[in-house]
Each structure stands twice: as C-alpha cells, then as structure tokens.
Design an enzyme around this catalytic site. Structure first.
Site, PDB file in Angstrom:
ATOM      1  N   MET A 141     -35.561 -25.728  14.202  1.00 45.82           N
ATOM      2  CA  MET A 141     -36.839 -26.403  14.438  1.00 45.82           C
ATOM      3  C   MET A 141     -37.089 -26.557  15.939  1.00 45.82           C
ATOM      4  SD  MET A 141     -37.550 -29.085  11.371  1.00 45.82           S
ATOM      5  CE  MET A 141     -36.469 -30.400  11.919  1.00 45.82           C
ATOM      6  N   GLY A 142     -36.362 -25.768  16.743  1.00 43.12           N
ATOM      7  CA  GLY A 142     -36.565 -25.826  18.183  1.00 43.12           C
ATOM      8  C   GLY A 142     -35.817 -26.974  18.826  1.00 43.12           C
ATOM      9  N   ALA A 143     -36.235 -27.327  20.057  1.00 45.60           N
ATOM     10  CA  ALA A 143     -35.505 -28.315  20.862  1.00 45.60           C
ATOM     11  C   ALA A 143     -34.036 -27.923  20.918  1.00 45.60           C
ATOM     12  CB  ALA A 143     -35.701 -29.728  20.312  1.00 45.60           C
TER      13      ALA A 143
ATOM     14  N   HIS B 208     -30.234 -26.851  21.606  1.00 43.87           N
ATOM     15  CA  HIS B 208     -29.109 -27.365  22.388  1.00 43.87           C
ATOM     16  C   HIS B 208     -27.920 -26.422  22.209  1.00 43.87           C
ATOM     17  CE1 HIS B 208     -27.653 -28.758  18.525  1.00 43.87           C
ATOM     18  NE2 HIS B 208     -28.693 -29.555  18.371  1.00 43.87           N
ATOM     19  N   SER B 209     -26.770 -26.823  22.726  1.00 41.97           N
ATOM     20  CA  SER B 209     -25.599 -25.937  22.693  1.00 41.97           C
ATOM     21  C   SER B 209     -25.148 -25.612  21.282  1.00 41.97           C
ATOM     22  CB  SER B 209     -24.445 -26.580  23.471  1.00 41.97           C
ATOM     23  OG  SER B 209     -24.784 -26.755  24.821  1.00 41.97           O
TER      24      SER B 209
ATOM     25  N   HIS C 218     -27.157 -24.991  18.705  1.00 40.26           N
ATOM     26  CA  HIS C 218     -27.962 -23.847  18.290  1.00 40.26           C
ATOM     27  C   HIS C 218     -27.486 -22.559  18.972  1.00 40.26           C
ATOM     28  CE1 HIS C 218     -31.009 -27.217  17.792  1.00 40.26           C
ATOM     29  NE2 HIS C 218     -30.989 -26.680  16.597  1.00 40.26           N
TER      30      HIS C 218
ATOM     31  N   GLN D  16     -27.040 -29.716   3.685  1.00 41.47           N
ATOM     32  CA  GLN D  16     -28.025 -28.648   3.775  1.00 41.47           C
ATOM     33  C   GLN D  16     -27.361 -27.293   3.570  1.00 41.47           C
ATOM     34  OE1 GLN D  16     -31.197 -28.322   7.005  1.00 41.47           O
ATOM     35  NE2 GLN D  16     -29.678 -26.900   7.795  1.00 41.47           N
TER      36      GLN D  16
ATOM     37  N   ILE E  58     -20.718 -28.546  16.932  1.00 42.82           N
ATOM     38  CA  ILE E  58     -20.534 -28.595  18.381  1.00 42.82           C
ATOM     39  C   ILE E  58     -20.763 -30.036  18.832  1.00 42.82           C
ATOM     40  CG2 ILE E  58     -21.271 -27.683  20.605  1.00 42.82           C
ATOM     41  CD1 ILE E  58     -19.931 -25.635  18.752  1.00 42.82           C
TER      42      ILE E  58
ATOM     43  N   SER F 232     -27.331 -32.965  18.446  1.00 50.75           N
ATOM     44  CA  SER F 232     -28.495 -33.017  17.578  1.00 50.75           C
ATOM     45  C   SER F 232     -29.740 -33.073  18.451  1.00 50.75           C
ATOM     46  CB  SER F 232     -28.447 -34.262  16.682  1.00 50.75           C
ATOM     47  OG  SER F 232     -29.686 -34.466  16.032  1.00 50.75           O
TER      48      SER F 232
END
Length: 265
Positions: free
Chosen positions: A27-29, A31-32, A34, A150, A173, A182
C-alpha cells in the site's frame, strides 16, 4: 528503468511474453521491510512488479483510510534504486470499476484475531490480492510475516481456489530496537514509539504468561489481543508440544500495531 504503470494495459506492455512474474503487493509508504521483499523477489530472476494501492475495501468506517500515508514519489525512487521492472499504481476506479461488487470471503480463519476486531478486513485483503494476481499474471508473490494472519489467509485462498501462484512468506524486518517495521510507525510520537517497544520485548519472552505480564504493566499500551496458536493459527490442543505462534495487537496512543513470533512449546 522502473516503469510506472496505472492501468492493466500499461502493465501488460512491460511484462509482454514474461513466462513468470514476481509480485510484491504493497500500500506504499515503503520501508526496509518492503525493500526486503523486493530483494527476495529479485532472487528468482523473474520480472518484478511492485503494486502500490491503498485498498479501501480493507478499511472499516472510522479507520485510517484517508490518513494512510501516500508517498508515491519517494516510493518510486526507492524501487528505481532496487531495479524493479514495474510499479503498478492503479486508481480505485481501475481496481473497482463497478464498486466492491464481487468479494472473497475468508472463511472461519478470517473471523479470529485481527478478524475479530476488524470483521471486514480480510475480505478486502483477499479480494484485492486476487485481483492483483490476475492483473499482473503473478506466478510468485511475496508477503512479510509481520501480517502473519494475512499470509495464512492468502495461502488458504491460493490452495482453495487453485490459483497458480506461490505465496512466499518473508521474515519480519525490525528496527534495532526490536520494533517491527510498519508504515503506521510514522504515526507514533517519540514517546509512543518508546512505549511500543514493549510489544517486541513481550514476544521475545516466548511465553504467554510473561508477555501478558509485561503488556499489562505497560503505560500507554491498550492490548487488543495476545494469543498463542499453532503455526496455522489454530487452537492448541490440550498437552500440545511443538512449534507455535505468539501474536499480539495493541493500540499505542491512537496507532494500532501488530507483531508476532515463532515459539516452541
């Protein structure tokens, strides 16, 4: 060069004739955490697509849909640096041209833990993930274990609907402090961030009783649930010995955080 695509047709132009595709749904935003998924996806050698879509179906009324961070330019720069082939950032009308008309019901596993607090959440998650699988032609998809329920439900969906996708689970992570990364961590004030560290400390005990004691004594932390389950998120039978999962959800200030860890009973 990473190609930004907005429609299935644009994405198809990038992936034309690709026999296998690796997808990292987000969903974007970013961080490390992702980025770690992207790096795992790249190991397969397939074209890598990262989807960026804040999915309204998985937010209930009163949740943070409007406030959820949207940082497409920053995200694109990070993904360009990782050599991602394409970013798929569709509009709501592209994803749901007729509204949320057909959805996927998660079954009993979707009504416990997160589903007990957020009863419509997993139907929204599974619906958008299934659509992304179809639109991207993904053969492999990568998900973090932080959202453990999920991941379990996506694997259930893949099995039950015979979807030709391998759902890869990747390790959580964490910050050096232990806090699970998050996109919602950015909502925390410095004081709330410090208070949130009790979540990972509690899980690190590996014991429900010790974790509960730490959480009950923590200021500014409102516990939603602390649970011990089988690795498949089932109830533990009497006298169970073996691998298990310890999961927590709590509000720190106004920010709801989740975390989990594998334990041995």
């Amino acid at each position: 060069m990473t190609r930004l695509t907005r429609t299935p047709a644009e994405l198809k132009d990038v992936l034309i004739d690709a026999p296998r595709v690796s997808l990292v749904p987000t969903m974007g935003a970013l961080h490390s955490g992702h980025i770690s998924l992207v790096r795992e996806a790249k190991k397969l050698g397939n074209p890598v697509v990262v989807s960026i879509f804040v999915n309204p179906l998985q937010f209930a009324p009163g949740e943070d849909l409007d406030a959820y961070p949207r940082t497409l330019d920053e995200d694109m720069a990070k993904l360009e640096a990782e050599g991602v082939d394409a970013v798929f950032a569709p509009s709501v009308s592209t994803m749901y041209p007729h509204g949320p008309r057909t959805t996927i019901h998660p079954g009993p596993l979707g009504s416990v833990l997160e589903g007990k607090t957020r009863p419509t959440h997993f139907a929204g998650v599974l619906t958008v993930v299934a659509k992304l699988f179809c639109l991207t032609g993904a053969t492999d998809a990568f998900f973090g274990e932080k959202d453990y329920q999920q991941l379990a439900l996506i694997r259930q969906m893949v099995e039950d609907l015979h979807l030709p996708v391998h759902a890869h689970g990747c390790p959580i992570i964490r910050e050096d402090s232990g806090l699970a990364l998050s996109s919602r961590n950015r909502y925390l004030s410095p004081e709330e961030h410090q208070a949130a560290l009790v979540l990972s400390r509690a899980l690190a005990t590996g014991s429900y009783e010790e974790a509960r004691s730490l959480l009950d004594a923590a200021p500014n932390v409102a516990l939603d649930y602390l649970a011990v389950t089988t690795p498949e998120l089932g109830e533990l039978p009497a006298g169970y010995r073996g691998p298990a999962r310890l999961l927590v959800a709590a509000k720190v200030g106004e920010t709801r955080l989740i975390d989990n860890v594998a334990i041995e009973i």
